[in-house]
Write a protein that holds these residues in place. Sequence first.
Motif, PDB file in Angstrom:
ATOM      1  N   TYR A   1     -11.393   2.630  -5.123  1.00 30.79           N
ATOM      2  CA  TYR A   1      -9.976   2.280  -5.121  1.00 30.79           C
ATOM      3  C   TYR A   1      -9.509   2.117  -3.680  1.00 30.79           C
ATOM      4  N   GLN A   2      -9.109   0.890  -3.324  1.00 33.14           N
ATOM      5  CA  GLN A   2      -8.889   0.562  -1.920  1.00 33.14           C
ATOM      6  C   GLN A   2      -7.424   0.675  -1.524  1.00 33.14           C
ATOM      7  N   PHE A   3      -7.122   1.645  -0.662  1.00 32.49           N
ATOM      8  CA  PHE A   3      -5.861   1.695   0.055  1.00 32.49           C
ATOM      9  C   PHE A   3      -6.160   1.435   1.526  1.00 32.49           C
ATOM     10  N   LEU A   4      -5.124   1.259   2.302  1.00 32.73           N
ATOM     11  CA  LEU A   4      -5.324   1.103   3.740  1.00 32.73           C
ATOM     12  C   LEU A   4      -5.380   2.441   4.449  1.00 32.73           C
TER      13      LEU A   4
ATOM     14  N   ALA B   1      -2.831   5.676   9.985  1.00 33.88           N
ATOM     15  CA  ALA B   1      -4.279   5.820  10.167  1.00 33.88           C
ATOM     16  C   ALA B   1      -4.877   4.643  10.935  1.00 33.88           C
ATOM     17  N   ARG B   2      -4.309   3.457  10.740  1.00 30.90           N
ATOM     18  CA  ARG B   2      -4.867   2.291  11.402  1.00 30.90           C
ATOM     19  C   ARG B   2      -4.442   2.196  12.869  1.00 30.90           C
ATOM     20  N   PHE B   3      -3.484   3.024  13.249  1.00 30.96           N
ATOM     21  CA  PHE B   3      -2.899   2.863  14.570  1.00 30.96           C
ATOM     22  C   PHE B   3      -3.322   3.956  15.541  1.00 30.96           C
ATOM     23  N   ILE B   4      -4.163   4.906  15.111  1.00 29.77           N
ATOM     24  CA  ILE B   4      -4.557   6.012  15.980  1.00 29.77           C
ATOM     25  C   ILE B   4      -6.066   6.002  16.120  1.00 29.77           C
TER      26      ILE B   4
ATOM     27  N   VAL C   1       4.265   2.118   8.996  1.00 31.40           N
ATOM     28  CA  VAL C   1       4.006   1.877   7.575  1.00 31.40           C
ATOM     29  C   VAL C   1       3.086   0.673   7.437  1.00 31.40           C
ATOM     30  N   HIS C   2       2.370   0.622   6.324  1.00 35.51           N
ATOM     31  CA  HIS C   2       1.548  -0.533   6.005  1.00 35.51           C
ATOM     32  C   HIS C   2       2.435  -1.588   5.358  1.00 35.51           C
ATOM     33  N   LEU C   3       2.490  -2.763   5.938  1.00 35.80           N
ATOM     34  CA  LEU C   3       3.304  -3.829   5.384  1.00 35.80           C
ATOM     35  C   LEU C   3       2.622  -4.441   4.166  1.00 35.80           C
ATOM     36  N   PRO C   4       3.412  -4.999   3.230  1.00 39.13           N
ATOM     37  CA  PRO C   4       2.800  -5.704   2.097  1.00 39.13           C
ATOM     38  C   PRO C   4       1.935  -6.861   2.592  1.00 39.13           C
TER      39      PRO C   4
ATOM     40  N   PRO D   1       0.802  -1.234   0.000  1.00 46.66           N
ATOM     41  CA  PRO D   1       0.000   0.000   0.000  1.00 46.66           C
ATOM     42  C   PRO D   1       0.826   1.269   0.000  1.00 46.66           C
ATOM     43  N   SER D   2       1.946   1.279   0.726  1.00 49.86           N
ATOM     44  CA  SER D   2       2.758   2.495   0.786  1.00 49.86           C
ATOM     45  C   SER D   2       3.328   2.846  -0.580  1.00 49.86           C
ATOM     46  N   ASP D   3       3.863   1.857  -1.288  1.00 50.08           N
ATOM     47  CA  ASP D   3       4.410   2.103  -2.623  1.00 50.08           C
ATOM     48  C   ASP D   3       3.316   2.522  -3.597  1.00 50.08           C
TER      49      ASP D   3
END
Length: 338
Positions: free
Chosen positions: A240-243, A248-251, A282-285, A211-213
């Motif tokens: 279009y789906q990003f994380l 964002a997922r951690f707060i 970061v969002h991991l693959p 997702p980061s790339d």
Amino acid sequence: MHSVSDLTTFARRTQGDVPPPLVGASTTVVGDKMYLFGGRLVSLRKMVSDMYEFDLQTYIWRKIEPSSDEEVPGPRYFHSADAWNNHLVIFGGMGYTESASDELCVLSDVRIFSLSTLSWVPSTPVQTASAEESIDGIEVPPPRARYAHLSSITSSRLFIIGGQNLSNDWLDDIHVYDLPSKTWVMWKPYPRHCGTYRSVAVCASRRVRNPSDEMRAITAATSSGLTVNGGKASPPPQGYQFLGPVGARFIPERGVGSNVLRPIANHGNTAPDGPTPTRELVHLPYSCEPTDNFPNDVFLYSNYNVSPLSSSRFCPPPLGWFCFVLWVGSGSPSTKVY
């Protein structure tokens, strides 16, 4: 049968409706079943349109008899067959001009066989995308009839690659068929000889996303107006789906009078439950099913006697792109990790 664990081959006696010896039939494995369709009878040199199911657990064959009102495709061989969404997708091949004739022709039809009902889905008229509807903004012509071609499915799109016409001339192009809408949505020239005799096309059922790339690439392209993968960059489409942005997922934030956690729109530099700066998160693959926006690559391999060793990569526009990697050896197989 061939074991991939120790590279040994063994034979097993089968039972049931064992099919006769065939040339140019297709075999497609779905779960613990294998489906055999079409082919030319070795004894009579006559093409058939029979469908067989083989149980890989019990080694029992079963011939699937169509109903009297079923629209069965015409006899053919050297067609393509792919599995998609509990269906078999058949394209093209060499057949007969008429059911009662022995005159040969090549075909360009797409036929779908339902594995849930074990019956053929009625055929539909040929539909092609206009310039406004196509993936790359170019009007799409219907595919030329062909046999001995390559095919693969990623997400919900069928890729037809190469093959030959009735005169055995090579058809050096790629056609893309959108299965849900039953529409040809893209055509591209591909100046490489590809066919089933000495080539293979493979595509994984799952893909790895980073997702980061992805976010960095799309953001950079849309802000600068640059092209990506050979096409004009465009903003992500609806759905279009990003994380989400980094962190964002951690707060989490708890709303007033609510027990539901939701992402904070404007993060600070640290999470409320720890000292880790959100900019370092970061969002991991991760692996997932391919989608139309994020399809898998289709890899082509051919050992035609072409020199020197070369590779080719074709990437359509972003947000609907696909990549072909073709490694052509000069006499002996070679391996390339991409």
